[in-house]
Write an enzyme that holds these catalytic residues in place. Structure first.
Site, PDB file in Angstrom:
ATOM      1  N   GLN B 125       5.103  -7.465 -16.631  1.00  0.00           N
ATOM      2  CA  GLN B 125       3.936  -7.149 -15.807  1.00  0.00           C
ATOM      3  C   GLN B 125       3.743  -5.639 -15.786  1.00  0.00           C
ATOM      4  O   GLN B 125       4.668  -4.900 -15.477  1.00  0.00           O
ATOM      5  CB  GLN B 125       4.206  -7.698 -14.410  1.00  0.00           C
ATOM      6  CG  GLN B 125       3.238  -7.264 -13.340  1.00  0.00           C
ATOM      7  CD  GLN B 125       3.581  -7.941 -12.034  1.00  0.00           C
ATOM      8  OE1 GLN B 125       3.336  -9.118 -11.838  1.00  0.00           O
ATOM      9  NE2 GLN B 125       4.168  -7.200 -11.116  1.00  0.00           N
ATOM     10  N   GLY B 126       2.556  -5.190 -16.129  1.00  0.00           N
ATOM     11  CA  GLY B 126       2.308  -3.746 -16.191  1.00  0.00           C
ATOM     12  C   GLY B 126       1.219  -3.314 -15.231  1.00  0.00           C
ATOM     13  O   GLY B 126       0.072  -3.111 -15.630  1.00  0.00           O
ATOM     14  N   SER B 128       2.204  -1.108 -12.133  1.00  0.00           N
ATOM     15  CA  SER B 128       2.564   0.190 -11.544  1.00  0.00           C
ATOM     16  C   SER B 128       2.460   1.306 -12.573  1.00  0.00           C
ATOM     17  O   SER B 128       2.729   1.118 -13.764  1.00  0.00           O
ATOM     18  CB  SER B 128       3.987   0.138 -11.022  1.00  0.00           C
ATOM     19  OG  SER B 128       4.132  -0.895 -10.092  1.00  0.00           O
ATOM     20  N   GLU B 243       1.785 -14.622  -6.528  1.00  0.00           N
ATOM     21  CA  GLU B 243       3.098 -13.998  -6.406  1.00  0.00           C
ATOM     22  C   GLU B 243       3.551 -13.970  -4.956  1.00  0.00           C
ATOM     23  O   GLU B 243       4.666 -14.335  -4.626  1.00  0.00           O
ATOM     24  CB  GLU B 243       3.057 -12.580  -6.969  1.00  0.00           C
ATOM     25  CG  GLU B 243       4.379 -11.855  -6.797  1.00  0.00           C
ATOM     26  CD  GLU B 243       4.466 -10.566  -7.606  1.00  0.00           C
ATOM     27  OE1 GLU B 243       5.581 -10.215  -7.966  1.00  0.00           O
ATOM     28  OE2 GLU B 243       3.417  -9.944  -7.868  1.00  0.00           O
ATOM     29  N   ASN B 371       7.336  -3.879   1.946  1.00  0.00           N
ATOM     30  CA  ASN B 371       7.234  -4.539   3.247  1.00  0.00           C
ATOM     31  C   ASN B 371       6.362  -3.752   4.223  1.00  0.00           C
ATOM     32  O   ASN B 371       5.738  -4.338   5.101  1.00  0.00           O
ATOM     33  CB  ASN B 371       8.633  -4.786   3.811  1.00  0.00           C
ATOM     34  CG  ASN B 371       9.337  -5.908   3.059  1.00  0.00           C
ATOM     35  OD1 ASN B 371       8.835  -6.379   2.028  1.00  0.00           O
ATOM     36  ND2 ASN B 371      10.474  -6.344   3.557  1.00  0.00           N
ATOM     37  N   GLU B 372       6.296  -2.431   4.036  1.00  0.00           N
ATOM     38  CA  GLU B 372       5.408  -1.651   4.904  1.00  0.00           C
ATOM     39  C   GLU B 372       3.953  -2.021   4.613  1.00  0.00           C
ATOM     40  O   GLU B 372       3.148  -2.198   5.525  1.00  0.00           O
ATOM     41  CB  GLU B 372       5.613  -0.146   4.691  1.00  0.00           C
ATOM     42  CG  GLU B 372       6.924   0.393   5.244  1.00  0.00           C
ATOM     43  CD  GLU B 372       8.143  -0.021   4.418  1.00  0.00           C
ATOM     44  OE1 GLU B 372       7.990  -0.255   3.196  1.00  0.00           O
ATOM     45  OE2 GLU B 372       9.244  -0.123   4.990  1.00  0.00           O
TER      46      GLU B 372
HETATM   47  C1  FAD Z   1      13.163  -4.239  -9.026  1.00  0.00           C
HETATM   48  C2  FAD Z   1      11.732  -3.850  -9.204  1.00  0.00           C
HETATM   49  C3  FAD Z   1      10.967  -4.490 -10.142  1.00  0.00           C
HETATM   50  C4  FAD Z   1       9.642  -4.105 -10.326  1.00  0.00           C
HETATM   51  N1  FAD Z   1       8.924  -4.737 -11.307  1.00  0.00           N
HETATM   52  C5  FAD Z   1       7.654  -4.329 -11.548  1.00  0.00           C
HETATM   53  C6  FAD Z   1       6.907  -4.899 -12.605  1.00  0.00           C
HETATM   54  O1  FAD Z   1       7.403  -5.769 -13.311  1.00  0.00           O
HETATM   55  N2  FAD Z   1       5.670  -4.449 -12.856  1.00  0.00           N
HETATM   56  C7  FAD Z   1       5.084  -3.490 -12.072  1.00  0.00           C
HETATM   57  O2  FAD Z   1       3.949  -3.158 -12.309  1.00  0.00           O
HETATM   58  N3  FAD Z   1       5.762  -2.911 -11.042  1.00  0.00           N
HETATM   59  C8  FAD Z   1       7.036  -3.317 -10.767  1.00  0.00           C
HETATM   60  N4  FAD Z   1       7.742  -2.734  -9.751  1.00  0.00           N
HETATM   61  C9  FAD Z   1       7.140  -1.652  -9.004  1.00  0.00           C
HETATM   62  C10 FAD Z   1       6.715  -2.019  -7.599  1.00  0.00           C
HETATM   63  O3  FAD Z   1       5.582  -2.828  -7.610  1.00  0.00           O
HETATM   64  C11 FAD Z   1       6.508  -0.716  -6.832  1.00  0.00           C
HETATM   65  O4  FAD Z   1       7.759  -0.135  -6.697  1.00  0.00           O
HETATM   66  C12 FAD Z   1       5.881  -0.910  -5.483  1.00  0.00           C
HETATM   67  O5  FAD Z   1       4.568  -1.319  -5.580  1.00  0.00           O
HETATM   68  C13 FAD Z   1       5.965   0.371  -4.645  1.00  0.00           C
HETATM   69  O6  FAD Z   1       5.457   1.461  -5.339  1.00  0.00           O
HETATM   70  P1  FAD Z   1       6.329   2.790  -5.509  1.00  0.00           P
HETATM   71  O7  FAD Z   1       7.649   2.411  -6.019  1.00  0.00           O
HETATM   72  O8  FAD Z   1       5.523   3.740  -6.264  1.00  0.00           O
HETATM   73  O9  FAD Z   1       6.565   3.316  -4.030  1.00  0.00           O
HETATM   74  P2  FAD Z   1       5.561   4.205  -3.164  1.00  0.00           P
HETATM   75  O10 FAD Z   1       4.213   3.579  -3.179  1.00  0.00           O
HETATM   76  O11 FAD Z   1       5.692   5.621  -3.533  1.00  0.00           O
HETATM   77  O12 FAD Z   1       6.197   3.967  -1.725  1.00  0.00           O
HETATM   78  C14 FAD Z   1       7.346   4.668  -1.241  1.00  0.00           C
HETATM   79  C15 FAD Z   1       7.501   4.373   0.237  1.00  0.00           C
HETATM   80  O13 FAD Z   1       6.306   4.736   0.933  1.00  0.00           O
HETATM   81  C16 FAD Z   1       5.789   3.635   1.633  1.00  0.00           C
HETATM   82  N5  FAD Z   1       4.329   3.613   1.627  1.00  0.00           N
HETATM   83  C17 FAD Z   1       3.486   3.819   0.601  1.00  0.00           C
HETATM   84  N6  FAD Z   1       2.214   3.613   0.977  1.00  0.00           N
HETATM   85  C18 FAD Z   1       2.244   3.256   2.279  1.00  0.00           C
HETATM   86  C19 FAD Z   1       1.266   2.890   3.249  1.00  0.00           C
HETATM   87  N7  FAD Z   1      -0.039   2.815   2.951  1.00  0.00           N
HETATM   88  N8  FAD Z   1       1.688   2.569   4.485  1.00  0.00           N
HETATM   89  C20 FAD Z   1       3.002   2.610   4.795  1.00  0.00           C
HETATM   90  N9  FAD Z   1       3.966   2.947   3.951  1.00  0.00           N
HETATM   91  C21 FAD Z   1       3.600   3.262   2.701  1.00  0.00           C
HETATM   92  C22 FAD Z   1       6.310   2.428   0.884  1.00  0.00           C
HETATM   93  O14 FAD Z   1       6.300   1.268   1.704  1.00  0.00           O
HETATM   94  C23 FAD Z   1       7.694   2.877   0.488  1.00  0.00           C
HETATM   95  O15 FAD Z   1       8.565   2.682   1.564  1.00  0.00           O
HETATM   96  C24 FAD Z   1       9.072  -3.091  -9.548  1.00  0.00           C
HETATM   97  C25 FAD Z   1       9.854  -2.460  -8.569  1.00  0.00           C
HETATM   98  C26 FAD Z   1      11.165  -2.825  -8.410  1.00  0.00           C
HETATM   99  C27 FAD Z   1      11.976  -2.124  -7.362  1.00  0.00           C
END
Ligand code: FAD
Lengths: 350, 388
Positions: B125-126, B128, B243, B371-372
């Site tokens: 899945q692409g 992020s 999902e 979860n946020e």
């Molecule tokens: C094990 C694993 C597998 C994954 N697999 C995939 C995959 O296959 N394909 C894919 O596309 N992505 C994948 N992801 C990525 C995942 O979808 C993202 O990590 C997720 O959406 C969060 O984005 P981020 O990591 O950039 O965190 P950020 O968005 O930078 O968030 C960091 C922190 O800030 C908080 N935050 C951000 N925005 C808000 C808001 N509006 N209100 C409150 N708090 C906020 C978040 O809750 C978090 O605690 C995977 C991630 C993990 C850990």
């Protein structure tokens, strides 16, 4: 496998909710606090006319002949309005116990309960005090290995005030010897059944109380402004409420399952009830904690209605078995040698 | 309400159980975050598909069994009880598959679904990107239509199992002047296309469970667009809906973890009880896993009768991910000084695979919408709290 309520059950819930929300307003509850006995006989009459006092009374005795599963959604609504009248006690505890005792006692009292002419109250030793003993026309009391039936003349009541002004609690002393209506194993079975039904009633009311506190708080935080915006737009406030929503969302099915189990007489009924009581009261306690917080100082006042529901939630958490009582029952089940747990066990393993 | 299984459901359970008993590998497969493990899991998918057990909820003409949600729950219960391998192609089968059935053309379905079903083509899945995490609408990777081809440039990241996967599905900005969730298009990309570089990213356990994907003038035929150009967001939301809905984490998984936790506690009770909180946490784990199961059955029955799933589904993600964290934290407490030991360490007796589970449990509150973010959705869409 059908884990849904029927159309009829849901419609009945809806109409009872409409009635209760209209009639059992916070103003009416507060008015009750100013009276000596805190109970409202005109309201009880209305509940009887709707068939609610006789809902679980067999049809042969003038009731609707429904069971705990039919009543559970209504008990939620009783919680939603914090109904002070002992309706949940009547339908869930007193009527089933009378039915199980049977004979003349049941023939005499069940039709009167259905008609709204009499209240029967059950007092178990597990509960420190007896709820609503002051309005009982008959008390069924656990005394040692027996259940005795006592009339108001045969008892002395000592009133204990609760943090929840709607709750009327009494120490009951037998001033006269009262007739035993069940003894030994039969009495023990009655006590277990009453504990399960009483706890189930608490659990269902806790769901309603939690929902009411959420509704009040969502409305309040949408209106109250600070820093130039509604406080409900602050994420910290949102997350307090979201946490309650999660906890409540996962407490409902256990309560409904417990009601089904009790009504169907499943062997796991006591276990299912303890599960339900623990999670529903946790949800209500979390609601109380987070909802007072999002109200600020307003939540700490007598004037704002939140405390009507909050205090009842606190009280219900520790009655009909506190957390320790119910956890002990859960522990006995899951830590037993050969317990069947895990995937696939929920509906068939126990 | 009738909380008993029908004869048909019981017979179905028996059928699942006996097939799994005859076919689940006696020894657990190596993790699919290694090349050999990945290949072994791919083979297992083929075997499942041969028995028509790969996608039980898919229609029969596509190799499924058209199971309703209750049968699916029964299948999952037996699957986890049998300790069958994890599903290497879950992004395909449970996310893209249903979306394709809804939005795909007949040609796409015929071309893609059978190979997805037999494990020949594993999907990543692409979504992020480095600057589009929680804020997915901030996607910058572009796709420019030239004739019958899209030319893709940009970068995706955190793509699970992309190191060995064959395809990825993702969202790309097709309208360079667009903002936020407008102008995005859902495109399926073979990962062996020239111009693609996949860089593995080691996870907490040191294994490359996810990867970055770089696109440098990658040409993809227009027949690989899913849905209309510019409609990517709504197609993706349908995928996210599946999902976040029921299918991502069935209760069976957590009920089995809870059962193993009860076992672990009983085996170590003498030492575990030195912390009185442990017994309570074990009971809580068991109750929460049961609550999750009961609530899922209730929702499934409601959906079977034509009900709809709404914003309350966001509670689901929070509940299971925190449950999983709590259960594994409790296991770590019970294991005490042994908890930190890798399973092959010489003095790591009786540690099972709790450490692996503990590491993975840390990611549950992050992936599939943090979860946020879920709490924001619950507050705004389920409870109706003000956005601003
Ligand atoms: C094990 C694993 C597998 C994954 N697999 C995939 C995959 O296959 N394909 C894919 O596309 N992505 C994948 N992801 C990525 C995942 O979808 C993202 O990590 C997720 O959406 C969060 O984005 P981020 O990591 O950039 O965190 P950020 O968005 O930078 O968030 C960091 C922190 O800030 C908080 N935050 C951000 N925005 C808000 C808001 N509006 N209100 C409150 N708090 C906020 C978040 O809750 C978090 O605690 C995977 C991630 C993990 C850990």
């Amino acid at each position: 496998m059908d884990f849904t309520f029927s159309e009829d059950q849901l419609l009945f819930q809806e109409s009872v909710k409409d009635f209760l929300v209209k009639e059992v307003t916070p103003e009416r509850i507060r008015a009750g606090w100013e009276t000596d006995n805190g109970r409202d006989s005109s309201l009880w009459q209305q509940l009887a006319e709707l068939g609610l006092t006789g809902l679980t009374v067999p049809e042969a005795h003038g009731g609707l002949g429904m069971n705990e599963l039919d009543f559970v959604l209504l008990a939620q609504e009783c919680g939603y309005v914090a109904l002070p009248e002992p309706l949940v006690h009547t339908a869930m505890v007193a009527v089933p116990m009378l039915g199980q005792i049977g004979g003349e006692l049941a023939d005499h009292w069940l039709p009167k309960i259905a008609a709204g002419e009499a209240k029967v109250i059950v007092g178990l030793e597990q509960n420190l005090l007896v709820e609503d003993a002051h309005v009982a026309d008959l008390l069924l009391l656990q005394r040692g290995a027996s259940i005795v039936a006592a009339t108001p003349e045969q008892v002395e009541l000592r009133h204990n005030e609760s943090v929840d002004p709607s709750r009327k609690l009494y120490a009951v002393e037998l001033s006269d010897s009262a007739a035993a209506v069940a003894e030994g194993e039969q009495a023990q079975a009655l006590v277990t059944g009453a504990m399960d039904r009483g706890a189930l009633g608490c659990a269902a009311q806790a769901l309603g109380l939690a929902q009411r506190m959420v509704d009040i708080s969502v409305q309040y935080t949408s209106e109250r402004q600070q820093f130039g915006q509604a406080i409900g737009a602050f994420q910290a406030v949102k997350h307090h409420m979201a946490n309650v929503a999660v906890s409540l969302e996962y407490a409902r099915a256990p309560v409904h399952r417990a009601a089904y189990s009790v009504a169907a007489g499943e062997p796991i009924a006591s276990h299912a009830v303890s599960h339900a009581k623990l999670v529903a009261c946790d949800a209500a306690n979390l609601a109380a904690k987070n909802c007072i917080q999002v109200h600020g100082a307003m939540g700490y006042t007598w004037e704002v209605d939140l405390h009507i529901f909050m205090k009842k939630a606190w009280a219900l958490a520790n009655t009909w078995g506190d957390a320790g009582y119910h956890k002990t029952r859960i522990g006995e089940h899951i830590f037993a040698e050969g317990a069947v747990l895990g995937a696939g066990a929920t509906f068939q393993g126990m | 309400m009738d909380l008993t299984y029908t004869d048909k459901q019981n017979a179905f359970r028996e059928e699942v159980r006996s097939w799994l008993a005859a076919n689940v590998p006696a020894e657990a497969l190596q993790t699919f975050d290694t090349a050999e493990g990945f290949a072994a899991h791919r083979e297992w998918e083929a075997k499942l598909n041969e028995g028509r057990w790969g996608m039980v909820t898919w229609p029969e003409e596509l190799g499924g069994r058209a199971c309703d949600l209750i049968e699916w729950l029964i299948f999952e219960e037996e699957y986890y009880k049998a300790r069958a391998p994890l599903r290497v192609n879950q992004n395909g089968i449970f996310l893209l598959g249903p979306t394709l059935m809804e939005y795909g053309t007949e040609e796409q379905k015929a071309r893609i679904l059978p190979k997805m079903a037999n494990g020949e083509e594993v999907w990543a899945q692409g979504w992020s990107e480095p600057n589009a995490g929680s804020d997915m609408a901030a996607i910058r990777s572009t796709a420019r239509l030239e004739g019958d081809k899209y030319i893709i440039n940009g970068q995706k990241t955190w793509s699970t199992r992309a190191v060995w996967a064959d395809w990825c599905f993702g969202m790309f900005r097709t309208d360079p002047d667009s903002q936020r969730h407008r102008g995005l298009t859902f495109i399926l990309v073979p990962l062996n296309t020239p111009g693609i570089t996949v860089r593995p990213i080691p996870q907490l356990d040191g294994l490359p469970g996810f990867a970055e994907i770089f696109f440098d003038n990658v040409e993809v035929g227009v027949e690989n667009r899913l849905g209309d150009e510019g409609a990517g967001w709504s197609v993706a939301m349908a995928t996210a809906g599946f999902e976040r809905g029921l299918m991502l984490r069935s209760p069976a998984r957590f009920q089995e973890t809870a059962r193993r936790l009860v076992e672990l506690y009983r085996e170590n009770q003498a030492t575990a009880d030195s912390d009185p909180a442990v017994r309570d946490a074990v009971m809580r784990a068991y109750l929460d896993a049961e609550s999750y199961c009961l609530t899922t059955y209730q929702t499934a029955c409601r959906l079977n009768k034509g009900g709809k799933i709404g914003a309350e589904s966001s509670t689901n993600k929070i509940f299971w991910s925190e449950l999983d964290q709590n259960m594994h934290a409790t296991a770590m407490s019970i294991l005490g000084a042994r908890a930190e030991l890798l399973p092959h360490a010489p003095d790591a007796q009786g540690v099972g695979n709790w450490l692996d589970g503990w590491l993975f449990a840390q990611s549950g509150p992050i992936y599939a919408g943090t979860n946020e973010v879920q709490r924001n959705i619950i507050a705004e869409r389920m409870l109706g709290m003000p956005r601003k």
